[in-house]
Design an enzyme around this catalytic site. Structure first.
Site, mmCIF file in Angstrom:
data_model
loop_
_atom_site.group_PDB
_atom_site.id
_atom_site.type_symbol
_atom_site.label_atom_id
_atom_site.label_comp_id
_atom_site.label_asym_id
_atom_site.label_seq_id
_atom_site.Cartn_x
_atom_site.Cartn_y
_atom_site.Cartn_z
ATOM 1 N N HIS A 89 0.957 -1.272 0.084
ATOM 2 C CA HIS A 89 0.032 -0.103 0.099
ATOM 3 C C HIS A 89 0.866 1.404 -0.039
ATOM 4 O O HIS A 89 1.297 1.971 0.968
ATOM 5 C CB HIS A 89 -0.976 -0.088 1.206
ATOM 6 N N HIS A 316 -3.443 3.718 -4.286
ATOM 7 C CA HIS A 316 -3.799 3.197 -2.947
ATOM 8 C C HIS A 316 -2.963 1.941 -2.659
ATOM 9 O O HIS A 316 -2.372 1.652 -1.593
ATOM 10 C CB HIS A 316 -5.311 2.965 -2.653
ATOM 11 N N GLU A 466 -20.334 2.062 22.955
ATOM 12 C CA GLU A 466 -19.894 0.698 23.156
ATOM 13 C C GLU A 466 -18.332 0.482 22.413
ATOM 14 O O GLU A 466 -17.306 0.048 22.742
ATOM 15 C CB GLU A 466 -20.581 -0.468 22.986
ATOM 16 N N HIS A 529 -32.897 -7.626 23.452
ATOM 17 C CA HIS A 529 -31.797 -7.651 24.411
ATOM 18 C C HIS A 529 -31.504 -8.814 24.789
ATOM 19 O O HIS A 529 -30.456 -8.891 25.793
ATOM 20 C CB HIS A 529 -32.286 -6.727 25.547
#
Length: 722
Positions: A89, A316, A466, A529
């Site tokens: 890369h 890239h 989270e 949940h």
């Protein structure tokens, strides 16, 4: 030259040795002839190399010319690397060459002779595909791991290469890691620095690209960095308008500076770093003057700089044509150089910065000696952290429960373990994703981390973030300062965190994940949940220790293993519903084996049937076994609290617990049955959940899916009749 070691991943080795770090004499090429010069002829050598005729060029202007030539050398090393490996890369590495060089040559404090020096500056690539730039800079700076035989993976790995702080690759993760590193610095500075002596004073630099900016984790983490006022964090944004599929305008048109400014960051733009490296130095100087906010430096670059692919997404990844390489060499007057040539003065140029870092380290140890003499108590705690954070006998602080104590959920037993550990482990720090009261993951005798009010606080308020919480926890764990981070949420929301959890394992980051509401047993919150497939997926992660304790003592045992293993992440799945404090036959020490015999009335004979359980369902196994023992059956109950630990046990031990000759087995776990067949065999029965749960009271939900003592007994009897 750089040799490709693997066709499946980018692995290079550099068979070139660094010259002596402080050469009194070294050989260089001047006018195509070898010439030995002394170190004080450094400027003369550069003048010959650069063909500078004016011997009276002022030092500042001369340094600009030298910097430009060093960057040329960096770029050509990048080109030679991908050409020889036939893959790589190069695009971002070529475009950001000035940034990498300036940081390693003029800005960062580090010592290659001691890469883990505590007060070093931290550098990481969130855009891990630019790792060639990092490897080249590490090599010319003198990091020994980049000599003959070193391993340089296709994305940076902290457990492989000295000078790499964290393992990065999945875009955006490094931004969260950088926030964790900066958080560690701010927290420790508040705890240990004194008006007359500063022990903790370093900065964190992170390079991100457009892909990192698009990933949601970077936004979550950046929001927290601003809220926490992490002013020593500098995020360098490579604005090259390119992604793999094409120009960023295909899917991305927002103003990044405006976004970060709205979050609360200090922002500055560098318009043309390729022609004016000083503009980037000025931007860094501006960042150093900020005492309230982290800084985003937007650097406008050209991807694939020098190549015919420059400015396009084609730069890239991939190699270059021979004609393109020839033209690139011509552009920087490199045509006569051999591949992987490093101008000898480049090493010496970089030595100036590494010498500075070495002096800084010596001064820091002098400060530490003074600190020890004047502040012995704080110094003792600081040294505990620097030595890994564990004190002798820490495990004795863990609670022990008897059968007579009040019942509680394992999340409640976890709360008691955490708070006892906090008293003896000065590095225990962490928090929850806005669920502290539900997760029971809060250190009650310690304040919240908050600037400027209580940056020494050991409770971290992550809010509903989270993914960032897990990535930040990795940064805390890999800061190298003995911090032991915990991160808590509901088990079903581990899906938000999965990539970060995986990187914890890959990075050897000893994060403790506390996951409550671990089954359909949470009932009323319904299927959204109720975790079903999460345990199976998490158990599949290499090097991640997953625990599902059945009572208080197994919970304590899980914490003992999790804390002791500082280079292995652990995940403790805990119940919402109440269970016995001590189920007869369970033990904290048994958890260390992953699986063990809880009860067995077989004597010297083999059991007729083995019931295997985890978590709150272990008591169903034990209750069923007691019923069948009254009928004269030989029953064994096994707790399989950690599959990974059990798999690591000797073959003889595993055979003793689960003898192959006993084919009648039943497993009981209120989650996906996936994986259990390995333990029950072809003739056994797996009691699990193959739907998404259901809304209802906990006991009603368990009854619906067959998690009752009566159902376990019925199935066991049917096996015994066969």
């Amino acid at each position: 030259m750089i040799t490709q070691l693997s066709s499946s991943s980018l692995l290079w080795q550099y068979p070139i040795s660094l010259p002596l770090l402080r050469p009194t004499k070294f050989t260089t090429q001047i006018n195509n002839k070898s010439k030995t010069v002394t170190s004080y002829d450094h400027k003369l050598c550069w003048q010959e190399e650069l063909k500078v005729q004016d011997k009276h060029t002022d030092d500042e202007s001369f340094q600009r010319i030298v910097d430009k030539r060093c960057v040329d050398n960096v770029r050509m090393l990048v080109v030679d690397s991908v050409q020889h490996a036939k893959t790589g890369h190069p695009g971002m590495a070529l475009g950001m060459a000035e940034v990498g060089y300036v940081l390693f040559r003029h800005v960062m404090r580090y010592n290659p002779g001691n890469p883990k020096w505590f007060n070093r500056d931290r550098f990481l690539l969130s855009a891990g595909h630019a790792c060639l730039l990092h490897y080249v800079c590490l090599h010319i700076a003198g990091f020994q791991s980049l000599q003959l035989g070193s391993r340089t993976p296709g994305h940076p790995e902290n457990v492989v290469t000295d000078g790499v702080e964290v393992t990065t690759g999945p875009l955006g993760q490094g931004v969260a890691n950088a926030v964790g590193l900066a958080l560690a610095e701010a927290h420790l500075a508040a705890r240990f620095n004194k008006p007359d002596v500063v022990l903790v004073d370093h900065r964190t630099y992170c390079i991100m690209g457009d892909g990192c900016a698009m990933e949601g984790i970077s936004h979550e983490a950046a929001s927290l960095a601003a809220h926490w006022k992490l002013n020593k964090l500098t995020l360098i944004y490579d604005d090259n308008h390119s992604t793999i599929d094409g120009h960023t305008n295909l899917a991305f048109s927002e103003d990044i500076c405006a976004r970060f400014k709205a979050l609360g960051w200090n922002t500055v733009t560098v318009e043309n770093i390729h022609d004016n490296m000083d503009s980037f130095k000025d931007a860094l100087s501006y960042a150093f003057t900020e005492y309230q906010k982290p800084t985003l430096i937007r650097v406008k670059t050209i991807i694939g700089k020098l190549s015919e692919k420059e400015g396009t997404s084609k730069a890239h990844h991939g190699t270059f044509t021979e004609d393109d390489v020839r033209r690139m060499r011509q552009k920087v007057d490199w045509s006569e150089r051999e591949p992987f040539h490093v101008i000898p003065m480049v090493y010496r140029e970089m030595q100036i910065q590494t010498d500075h870092g070495e002096r800084m380290e010596e001064e820091w140890y002098s400060k530490l000696n003074y600190y020890q003499s004047k502040y012995p108590e704080e110094a003792a705690e600081f040294k505990i952290l620097l030595n890994g954070g564990l004190v002798h006998g820490w495990e004795t602080s863990l609670p022990k429960w008897s059968a007579s104590e009040p019942v509680d959920a394992t999340r409640g037993y976890s709360e008691k373990c955490l708070n006892q550990l906090a008293k003896v482990l000065p590095g225990l720090i962490g928090g929850s994703a806005d669920l502290a009261s539900s997760n029971k993951a809060y250190l009650h005798d310690y304040k919240d981390f908050s600037q400027p009010n209580s940056p020494w606080g050991r409770n971290i308020r992550y809010g509903i973030r989270e993914h960032a919480m897990a990535g930040i926890s990795n940064g805390l764990a890999l800061h190298g300062s003995g911090l032991i981070p915990f991160a808590a949420t509901f088990l079903t929301f581990s899906d938000y965190m999965k990539n970060s959890i995986r990187l914890s394992a890959l990075s050897h980051a000893g994060v403790i994940y506390i996951m409550t509401h671990d089954s359909i047993g949470l009932g009323e919150d319904g299927p959204t949940h109720q975790p079903v497939e999460q345990l199976a997926g998490l158990r599949a992660v290499p090097r991640l220790l997953v625990f599902r304790p059945a009572d208080g003592n197994e919970t304590a045992g899980a914490y003992k293993v999790a804390v002791a293993n500082r280079d292995v992440p652990s995940l403790i799945a805990l119940s919402r519903q109440k269970v016995a404090a001590h189920l007869e036959g369970t033990s904290a020490s048994g958890v260390e084996r992953g699986g063990y015999i809880v009860s067995d009335n077989s004597g010297k004979d083999l059991p007729e049937i083995i019931l295997i359980g985890t978590g709150s369902e272990l008591c169903l196994c034990e209750g069923s076994a007691k019923t069948l023992r009254k009928e004269g059956r030989r029953m064994r109950v096994v707790s399989l609290v950690s599959w990974q630990l059990f798999a690591q046990q000797p073959k003889e031990y595993k055979e003793n617990v689960l003898p192959a000759r006993v084919s009648k087995r039943v497993s009981v776990e209120a989650g996906s049955p996936m994986g259990w067949r390995e333990y029950v065999g072809g003739q056994g029965v797996v009691i699990g959940v193959e739907e998404f749960g259901a809304s209802g009271a906990y006991l009603d939900t368990f009854n619906k899916f067959g998690f009752t003592q009566e159902n376990v007994t019925r199935i066991a009897k049917s096996l015994l009749r066969e």
